[in-house]
Design a protein around this motif. Structure first.
Motif, PDB file in Angstrom:
ATOM      1  N   ARG A 164       0.831  -1.206   0.000  1.00  0.00           N
ATOM      2  CA  ARG A 164       0.000   0.000   0.000  1.00  0.00           C
ATOM      3  C   ARG A 164       0.867   1.258   0.000  1.00  0.00           C
ATOM      4  N   ALA A 165       1.960   1.233   0.767  1.00  0.00           N
ATOM      5  CA  ALA A 165       2.838   2.400   0.850  1.00  0.00           C
ATOM      6  C   ALA A 165       3.453   2.726  -0.506  1.00  0.00           C
ATOM      7  N   VAL A 166       3.851   1.709  -1.251  1.00  0.00           N
ATOM      8  CA  VAL A 166       4.431   1.960  -2.573  1.00  0.00           C
ATOM      9  C   VAL A 166       3.351   2.408  -3.556  1.00  0.00           C
ATOM     10  N   ARG A 167       2.187   1.831  -3.449  1.00  0.00           N
ATOM     11  CA  ARG A 167       1.098   2.227  -4.356  1.00  0.00           C
ATOM     12  C   ARG A 167       0.769   3.706  -4.202  1.00  0.00           C
ATOM     13  N   GLU A 168       0.941   4.247  -2.998  1.00  0.00           N
ATOM     14  CA  GLU A 168       0.694   5.678  -2.793  1.00  0.00           C
ATOM     15  C   GLU A 168       1.660   6.546  -3.586  1.00  0.00           C
ATOM     16  N   LEU A 169       2.800   5.959  -3.992  1.00  0.00           N
ATOM     17  CA  LEU A 169       3.786   6.668  -4.812  1.00  0.00           C
ATOM     18  C   LEU A 169       3.681   6.279  -6.292  1.00  0.00           C
ATOM     19  N   GLY A 170       2.626   5.585  -6.654  1.00  0.00           N
ATOM     20  CA  GLY A 170       2.525   5.037  -7.996  1.00  0.00           C
ATOM     21  C   GLY A 170       2.716   6.055  -9.097  1.00  0.00           C
ATOM     22  N   ASP A 171       2.169   7.261  -8.915  1.00  0.00           N
ATOM     23  CA  ASP A 171       2.278   8.262  -9.973  1.00  0.00           C
ATOM     24  C   ASP A 171       3.694   8.781 -10.137  1.00  0.00           C
ATOM     25  N   ARG A 172       4.554   8.597  -9.108  1.00  0.00           N
ATOM     26  CA  ARG A 172       5.954   9.006  -9.210  1.00  0.00           C
ATOM     27  C   ARG A 172       6.847   7.851  -9.633  1.00  0.00           C
ATOM     28  N   VAL A 173       6.465   6.636  -9.268  1.00  0.00           N
ATOM     29  CA  VAL A 173       7.271   5.457  -9.587  1.00  0.00           C
ATOM     30  C   VAL A 173       7.074   5.036 -11.038  1.00  0.00           C
ATOM     31  N   ALA A 174       5.840   4.981 -11.489  1.00  0.00           N
ATOM     32  CA  ALA A 174       5.527   4.418 -12.805  1.00  0.00           C
ATOM     33  C   ALA A 174       6.272   5.078 -13.962  1.00  0.00           C
ATOM     34  N   PRO A 175       6.415   6.415 -14.003  1.00  0.00           N
ATOM     35  CA  PRO A 175       7.098   7.011 -15.160  1.00  0.00           C
ATOM     36  C   PRO A 175       8.563   6.611 -15.309  1.00  0.00           C
ATOM     37  N   LEU A 176       9.184   6.105 -14.236  1.00  0.00           N
ATOM     38  CA  LEU A 176      10.591   5.712 -14.297  1.00  0.00           C
ATOM     39  C   LEU A 176      10.771   4.209 -14.498  1.00  0.00           C
ATOM     40  N   LEU A 177       9.679   3.460 -14.448  1.00  0.00           N
ATOM     41  CA  LEU A 177       9.765   2.007 -14.444  1.00  0.00           C
ATOM     42  C   LEU A 177       9.743   1.400 -15.837  1.00  0.00           C
ATOM     43  N   LEU A 178      10.402   0.243 -15.949  1.00  0.00           N
ATOM     44  CA  LEU A 178      10.100  -0.721 -16.987  1.00  0.00           C
ATOM     45  C   LEU A 178       9.091  -1.726 -16.446  1.00  0.00           C
ATOM     46  N   VAL A 179       9.352  -2.226 -15.233  1.00  0.00           N
ATOM     47  CA  VAL A 179       8.404  -3.100 -14.548  1.00  0.00           C
ATOM     48  C   VAL A 179       8.867  -3.279 -13.108  1.00  0.00           C
ATOM     49  N   SER A 180       7.948  -3.667 -12.243  1.00  0.00           N
ATOM     50  CA  SER A 180       8.265  -3.962 -10.849  1.00  0.00           C
ATOM     51  C   SER A 180       7.728  -5.352 -10.520  1.00  0.00           C
ATOM     52  N   GLU A 181       8.410  -6.026  -9.597  1.00  0.00           N
ATOM     53  CA  GLU A 181       8.069  -7.411  -9.262  1.00  0.00           C
ATOM     54  C   GLU A 181       7.905  -7.560  -7.756  1.00  0.00           C
ATOM     55  N   ILE A 182       6.890  -8.302  -7.351  1.00  0.00           N
ATOM     56  CA  ILE A 182       6.635  -8.625  -5.943  1.00  0.00           C
ATOM     57  C   ILE A 182       6.762 -10.133  -5.789  1.00  0.00           C
ATOM     58  N   ARG A 183       7.594 -10.590  -4.843  1.00  0.00           N
ATOM     59  CA  ARG A 183       7.752 -12.035  -4.630  1.00  0.00           C
ATOM     60  C   ARG A 183       8.189 -12.290  -3.191  1.00  0.00           C
ATOM     61  N   ALA A 184       7.955 -13.499  -2.724  1.00  0.00           N
ATOM     62  CA  ALA A 184       8.270 -13.886  -1.351  1.00  0.00           C
ATOM     63  C   ALA A 184       9.463 -14.824  -1.324  1.00  0.00           C
ATOM     64  N   ILE A 185      10.236 -14.759  -0.229  1.00  0.00           N
ATOM     65  CA  ILE A 185      11.409 -15.603  -0.026  1.00  0.00           C
ATOM     66  C   ILE A 185      11.415 -16.057   1.428  1.00  0.00           C
ATOM     67  N   ALA A 186      11.735 -17.321   1.656  1.00  0.00           N
ATOM     68  CA  ALA A 186      11.815 -17.836   3.024  1.00  0.00           C
ATOM     69  C   ALA A 186      13.034 -17.268   3.736  1.00  0.00           C
ATOM     70  N   GLY A 187      12.954 -17.181   5.051  1.00  0.00           N
ATOM     71  CA  GLY A 187      14.035 -16.627   5.849  1.00  0.00           C
ATOM     72  C   GLY A 187      15.216 -17.563   5.975  1.00  0.00           C
ATOM     73  N   ASP A 188      16.340 -17.020   6.431  1.00  0.00           N
ATOM     74  CA  ASP A 188      17.546 -17.810   6.666  1.00  0.00           C
ATOM     75  C   ASP A 188      18.291 -17.243   7.868  1.00  0.00           C
ATOM     76  N   ASP A 189      19.438 -17.851   8.208  1.00  0.00           N
ATOM     77  CA  ASP A 189      20.212 -17.410   9.376  1.00  0.00           C
ATOM     78  C   ASP A 189      21.560 -16.804   8.990  1.00  0.00           C
ATOM     79  N   LEU A 190      21.722 -16.399   7.738  1.00  0.00           N
ATOM     80  CA  LEU A 190      22.984 -15.853   7.255  1.00  0.00           C
ATOM     81  C   LEU A 190      23.072 -14.374   7.641  1.00  0.00           C
ATOM     82  N   TRP A 191      24.173 -13.997   8.249  1.00  0.00           N
ATOM     83  CA  TRP A 191      24.261 -12.743   8.996  1.00  0.00           C
ATOM     84  C   TRP A 191      23.815 -11.507   8.228  1.00  0.00           C
ATOM     85  N   LEU A 192      24.302 -11.316   7.008  1.00  0.00           N
ATOM     86  CA  LEU A 192      23.948 -10.116   6.243  1.00  0.00           C
ATOM     87  C   LEU A 192      23.037 -10.426   5.064  1.00  0.00           C
TER      88      LEU A 192
END
Length: 412
Positions: A300-328
């Motif tokens: 929702r927070a990014v969608r509020e910036l949609g009119d500023r983000v879209a003109p600079l974009l080629l495309v944006s992607e949303i995806r999920a990743i499982a967590g891990d224990d690697l320090w950085l």
């Protein structure tokens, strides 16, 4: 020197570049250098791999054979995933996850926390069970999960040495089909986010943040665990192959096979085929990781910036990743949702927008991808002090540090 990165938005500031062909040559070069960094596929959009006034090691010619063992594969750090995936598949094995591009090197991907997709699939670095690296004095050292510092070394940002070999855990080979759905209503994405993420082995949503619907959802399903879907919460099956930036009129020629045609894991999990220029080519990238529980609010927070983000974009992607224990790792400590931005090559405009975007994502403790464009200093890593101490021990004179690491990791 005139050497540039993959996107062409960065010219390296090193005084010299050399191309070692053996691990021994890497050791000699590192031992003799004052400041040194390694290059792989050069698919970083910032200066993390630069060595201003120092030496760059271009590892593309490094000769390290692929060794397939019982439940593991060992490859050279400069190997691209696409270069050995078919050999691994023919031996009856697979990697559990792959990034969007099979063109990227194992060492560079692992070192920056590059990930792939899948709510229950951790990033590429989680598969690493052994690392061989050349440390500052030219010594060749090997570390495994039995070593206490291993979780700090894997996503190492190039701060500890030059990685020459990695051992990766593998699983039995499997086939995947890729189905694309068009026009997912935003309300459905918010209300059914968990169900959509659970609908496939790997799930990606593509948007420009300004349209009234999510343009596409890509479901990559294991063939042995596939459930037929006539639709997806209001989204409809695509009537032909899609490029992630299909809305921008880009054809799907360089994408992996879609329309539900089964194929080996390494020909479906990436978005782009090895034989073609990946993604768009002339582009910039940024990416931010937020806790999975905050996905809806961050979107929702990014969608509020949609009119500023879209003109600079080629495309944006949303995806999920499982967590891990690697320090950085950006996914250290819990599951994450990655908000990826493929920008038009308008760096000044993108850099002007990033502080605004990061401010909107700050309440969620967003972590940037280490190899892509970002503005602020990354925070929220509870093992940062231990990482710094390990770097001081393995590289006391700072041979592998550069301005990027001083600013974003070492605070100097």
């Amino acid at each position: 020197m005139g050497e540039s990165n993959w996107a062409g938005n960065l010219t390296y500031g090193a005084d010299a570049v050399t191309t070692p062909r053996t691990v021994g040559e890497v050791q000699e070069a590192v031992a003799a250098a004052t400041h040194v960094k390694a290059l792989g596929s050069r698919h970083c959009f910032n200066t993390i791999a630069d060595s201003p006034g120092g030496l760059l090691l271009d590892l593309r010619a490094l000769d390290v054979p692929v060794e397939i063992g019982d439940g593991t594969v060992t490859v050279g750090g400069s190997a691209r995933y696409g270069d050995f995936a078919r050999q691994l598949h023919n031996a009856g094995f697979a990697l559990p996850n792959l990034a969007s591009l099979p063109h990227i090197t194992v060492a560079g991907s692992v070192a920056t926390g590059t990930h792939g997709s899948g709510r229950r699939q951790p990033g590429l670095a989680a598969a690493v069970s052994g690392i061989e690296l050349v440390t500052a004095d030219g010594e060749l050292r090997t570390f495994t999960r039995a070593d206490t510092e291993f979780a700090g070394l894997v996503v190492g940002l190039g701060a500890f040495g030059v990685v020459t070999r990695l051992t990766l855990d593998v699983v039995p080979a499997f086939d995947v089909r890729q189905d694309v759905f068009d026009d997912l209503p935003w309300a459905a994405a918010q209300d059914h986010f968990d169900e959509i993420e659970d609908a496939g082995y790997s799930v990606s949503m593509f948007t420009n943040w300004a349209n009234d619907k999510i343009d596409q959802v890509w479901l990559k399903s294991r063939v042995d665990d596939f459930t037929h879907r006539a639709g997806l919460f209001g989204a409809v099956p695509a009537d032909g192959p899609r490029h992630p930036a299909h809305a921008a009129g880009i054809p799907a020629d360089n994408c992996t096979r879609q329309l539900g045609v089964p194929g080996p894991w390494h020909e479906r999990l990436p978005h782009f085929a090895l034989a073609f220029t990946p993604s768009v080519g002339d582009e910039l990238q940024s990416e931010y990781f937020v806790p999975y529980r905050d996905a809806a609010a961050a979107i929702r927070a990014v969608r509020e910036l949609g009119d500023r983000v879209a003109p600079l974009l080629l495309v944006s992607e949303i995806r999920a990743i499982a967590g891990d224990d690697l320090w950085l790792s950006p996914c250290h400590g819990g599951d994450r949702v990655a908000l990826h931005f493929t920008w038009q090559p308008r760096q000044a405009d993108v850099e002007a927008l990033l502080p605004v975007l990061e401010e909107r994502l700050a309440p969620f403790g967003a972590r940037p991808h280490w190899g892509k464009l970002f503005h602020g200093v990354p925070a929220g890593y509870p093992k940062l002090a231990e990482f710094r101490a390990l770097a001081e021990r393995l590289d006391p004179d700072g041979k592998f540090r550069n301005p990027f690491l001083h600013r974003n990791v070492f605070g100097s």
